[in-house]
Design an enzyme around this catalytic site. Structure first.
Site, PDB file in Angstrom:
ATOM      1  N   HIS A  37      29.312  45.981  36.180  1.00  5.03           N
ATOM      2  CA  HIS A  37      29.575  46.000  37.619  1.00  5.03           C
ATOM      3  C   HIS A  37      30.042  44.614  38.071  1.00  5.03           C
ATOM      4  O   HIS A  37      29.407  43.621  37.732  1.00  5.03           O
ATOM      5  CB  HIS A  37      28.293  46.362  38.390  1.00  5.03           C
ATOM      6  CG  HIS A  37      28.410  47.648  39.131  1.00  5.03           C
ATOM      7  ND1 HIS A  37      27.982  48.837  38.608  1.00  5.03           N
ATOM      8  CD2 HIS A  37      28.922  47.933  40.342  1.00  5.03           C
ATOM      9  CE1 HIS A  37      28.231  49.817  39.472  1.00  5.03           C
ATOM     10  NE2 HIS A  37      28.803  49.288  40.528  1.00  5.03           N
ATOM     11  N   SER A  82      24.434  46.274  35.425  1.00  6.21           N
ATOM     12  CA  SER A  82      24.469  45.097  36.300  1.00  6.21           C
ATOM     13  C   SER A  82      24.732  43.835  35.488  1.00  6.21           C
ATOM     14  O   SER A  82      24.250  43.708  34.363  1.00  6.21           O
ATOM     15  CB  SER A  82      23.130  44.959  37.023  1.00  6.21           C
ATOM     16  OG  SER A  82      23.037  43.701  37.661  1.00  6.21           O
ATOM     17  N   THR A 125      39.714  26.586  44.796  1.00  6.62           N
ATOM     18  CA  THR A 125      39.983  26.497  46.239  1.00  6.62           C
ATOM     19  C   THR A 125      39.236  27.588  46.990  1.00  6.62           C
ATOM     20  O   THR A 125      39.003  28.674  46.465  1.00  6.62           O
ATOM     21  CB  THR A 125      41.486  26.639  46.557  1.00  6.62           C
ATOM     22  OG1 THR A 125      41.937  27.913  46.091  1.00  6.62           O
ATOM     23  CG2 THR A 125      42.300  25.527  45.921  1.00  6.62           C
ATOM     24  N   SER A 144      43.532  30.204  43.157  1.00  7.93           N
ATOM     25  CA  SER A 144      42.876  29.283  42.216  1.00  7.93           C
ATOM     26  C   SER A 144      41.369  29.321  42.439  1.00  7.93           C
ATOM     27  O   SER A 144      40.912  29.348  43.589  1.00  7.93           O
ATOM     28  CB  SER A 144      43.390  27.853  42.423  1.00  7.93           C
ATOM     29  OG  SER A 144      44.793  27.796  42.286  1.00  7.93           O
ATOM     30  N   ASP A 192      45.818  29.813  46.839  1.00 10.12           N
ATOM     31  CA  ASP A 192      44.575  30.467  47.294  1.00 10.12           C
ATOM     32  C   ASP A 192      43.954  31.366  46.231  1.00 10.12           C
ATOM     33  O   ASP A 192      42.836  31.857  46.398  1.00 10.12           O
ATOM     34  CB  ASP A 192      44.789  31.221  48.614  1.00 10.12           C
ATOM     35  CG  ASP A 192      45.836  32.323  48.520  1.00 10.12           C
ATOM     36  OD1 ASP A 192      46.343  32.583  47.415  1.00 10.12           O
ATOM     37  OD2 ASP A 192      46.162  32.927  49.561  1.00 10.12           O
TER      38      ASP A 192
END
Length: 624
Positions: free
Chosen positions: A145, A196, A561, A558, A556
């Site tokens: 998940h 999970s 960042t 990356s 954006d």
């Protein structure tokens, strides 16, 4: 495609493909499969349960998703070349736990004894190269998940599987920014329903004691205190640890893959009314699937993300308080649906709710694509570990009985349409979250096994042409409009959009946890769907003295960042760009740029969306 839901996109995508490519790409040979994340944009799914959850249907997001899928298919089509496919398999250890072990234990002991673990650890990798042996891409299937990022997160991201993909693509596409470059690494979903990545297991966050019990509840504070944590110091760290382990294994399997996949290509697809499938339990006894409904434990959530109302997992009886509220607002569920779903106590009888549109899908896609000895089963939901094992085994046996021996059957989860979870009949009796979310009742898995065996038989006996298409899914008009209105953006007096409100520090040393942060006058990032002048919200750029130019080092997408939007009053807002400076950063002069779009409306004129940009003052990164 990072998401959990599709369906009407599928028909929209297929219609547009047909108008561009004719009969080349069709409902039987195109699978839309979500790589899966819980941290994506919402509001693009037409069934009412999901529309309510995302506070309305966003046609902008819907169109953006469809356009993005089509663009990726166009790019793939344009770059198509002759090549070879190799397959490899291997275990990934230490990245998963079963989050409903008490459900798993309901399965027959004789069945459980055949497996060494209560999760499937095997990763399957397809390696694609051209005829010169040069790398083209990879698809890997693995059951996990993507909830390393927990439900306190507000950043759009692709979670652990996305991070694995990011690392592999960054390595293979040297010199390219994330999301660019020729090599594609897809980490696809498998039978992850009860799996999970939060491997430290469920603990009471107030006392620290284990809450690995049948109801995932704590002595003090109840179920809302029982939460599983990942191996990292925080969710970002956990995402990287789990993602890196998957990347590492996929890279090894890719490098050592030597078994070539050869043979004919075949595909089969049907639409099925999943509310009315007759399931043959043996030669004399039949049962049926049900109209969709969600049980009480659906509202409990899981140890990866608890529900907000302190519902408990494992409930096999309703609650008069919630039943009364439901009956007053939505009407009473019929005796028929209650009987059909037993022992599930019904919280929401979605299959009997049709206003303003049906709350859940009735018509579901089932699909298999085979390539030589590989069969990809496109599963329209989230199979638990044992459900996946049973389906794989049944489909493999069906192929074998018609002369196609030793087929590798892949469970490809979250394909074409989203129908929540699919547990085994035995797991269903325990009514934990996954069972309460098995929307077509206790015989859902048996129905799918029957349907997929039928597709396998049609492929093996070359009778796909005789399969009925089945009833086509509906396409709804006038969906609930977004409850969050689009308002006009405003800049503070004396300022314009993109102005720097707080610059970065003049200098940063490359040491652990250094963050360059710039705050700009912002505008709603949602506007960027309407006007796509810019392809990123931000860049980090380094000054190159030799060429006297700024070179983009991050965007954006990356990992280092982050972009935050802080909404103020009356259309005012700020945008904060963070650059978590990696220890690999080259010393030099840098700047951070922000790219946005603001909504403007003059009196008696329609609103327009305008692009703008902002640039920070330069700052220096120095090594110690």
């Amino acid at each position: 495609m990072d998401s959990e839901k599709s369906s009407e996109w599928r028909s929209d995508v297929l219609n547009r493909l047909q108008s561009k490519y004719g009969s080349l790409y069709r409902r039987d040979n195109v699978i839309l499969s979500g790589t899966h994340t819980h941290s994506g944009p919402a509001g693009y799914f037409q069934y009412t349960v999901f529309v309510i959850a995302s506070e309305g249907f966003s046609n902008q997001t819907f169109q953006h998703m469809v356009t993005g899928i089509l663009k990726s298919i166009d790019i793939a089509h344009t770059n198509m070349k002759l090549g070879k496919i190799f397959i490899n398999k291997g275990n990934v250890d230490g990245v998963q736990i079963n989050r409903s072990p008490y459900s798993y234990l309901q399965n027959p002991q004789s069945e459980r004894a055949r497996y060494s673990s209560n999760t499937d650890k095997e990763m399957i990798v397809l390696k694609m190269v051209d005829l010169n042996g040069d790398d083209l891409g990879l698809i890997s299937w693995f059951a996990i998940h993507p909830v390393s990022m927990n439900n306190s997160n507000h950043l759009v991201n692709s979670d652990n599987v996305g991070y694995a993909s990011y690392l592999l693509e960054q390595e293979k596409n040297k010199g390219y920014l994330p999301g660019q470059g020729p090599f594609v690494a897809a980490f696809a979903s498998s039978n992850l329903g009860d799996v999970s990545p939060n491997i430290l297991g469920p603990r009471c966050i107030n006392t620290g004691e284990s809450c690995d019990n049948a109801n995932s509840t704590c002595p003090i504070g109840g179920p809302s205190m029982c939460i599983a944590k990942g191996p990292g110091q925080d969710m970002f760290d956990s995402t990287q640890i789990i993602g890196r382990a998957m990347y590492q294994r996929a890279k090894e399997l890719y490098a050592s893959a030597s078994q070539e996949v050869t043979g004919p290509l075949a595909s089969a697809h049907q639409w099925v009314d999943m509310t009315d499938v007759t399931v043959w339990l043996n030669s004399t006894h039949a049962s049926k699937t049900c109209k969709p409904a969600l049980g009480y434990s659906f509202a409990a959530g899981t140890i990866d993300g608890v529900g907000g109302l302190n519902f408990t997992q494992g409930k096999t009886e309703g609650d008069p308080f919630w039943d009364t509220i439901r009956d007053q607002i939505l009407g009473k569920p019929s005796e028929e649906i209650k009987e059909c779903h037993k022992p599930k106590p019904i919280l929401l009888h979605t299959g009997e709710l049709s206003k303003p549109h049906p709350w859940h899908p009735d018509i579901v896609d089932v699909q298999i694509i085979t390539l030589g000895s590989l069969a990809i089963t496109a599963i329209p939901g989230e199979f638990t570990t044992m459900s996946g094992r049973r389906l794989r085994e049944a489909v493999q046996a069906e192929f074998a009985s018609h002369g196609m021996q030793n087929m590798t059957v892949v469970i490809s989860g979250l394909c074409n349409v989203y129908t929540h979870y699919i547990t085994t009949y035995e797991e269903y009796q325990a009514q934990r979250y996954e069972a309460a979310s098995t929307i077509y009742g206790p015989h859902t898995l048996s129905a799918y096994i029957q349907l997929f065996r039928n597709l396998a038989k049609a492929i093996a006996t070359d009778t796909v042409a005789n399969l009925s298409r089945g009833p086509e899914p509906p396409f709804f008009k006038q969906l609930i409009v977004p409850l969050i209105p689009s308002i006009v953006d405003r800049a503070p007096k004396g300022r314009t959009f993109g102005d720097v409100l707080q610059p970065a520090k003049p200098e940063y040393r490359v040491v652990r946890l250094m963050i360059a942060e710039v705050i700009f006058v912002g505008a709603n990032p949602k506007n960027s769907v309407q006007n796509q002048t810019h392809q990123t919200f931000l860049t980090v750029e380094k000054y190159e003295a030799t060429s006297t130019s700024w070179q983009i080092v991050c965007n954006d997408a990356s990992w280092e960042t982050r972009f935050y939007w802080h909404k103020g009053l009356l259309g005012l807002s700020n945008a904060t760009v963070e650059w978590h400076i990696p220890d690999t950063a080259q010393p030099g002069i840098y700047r951070i740029r922000y790219f946005g779009h603001n909504r403007k409306q003059d009196i008696l004129k329609p609103a327009v969306v305008l692009s703008f940009e902002g640039t920070s003052p330069a700052f220096e990164v120095v090594t110690i």
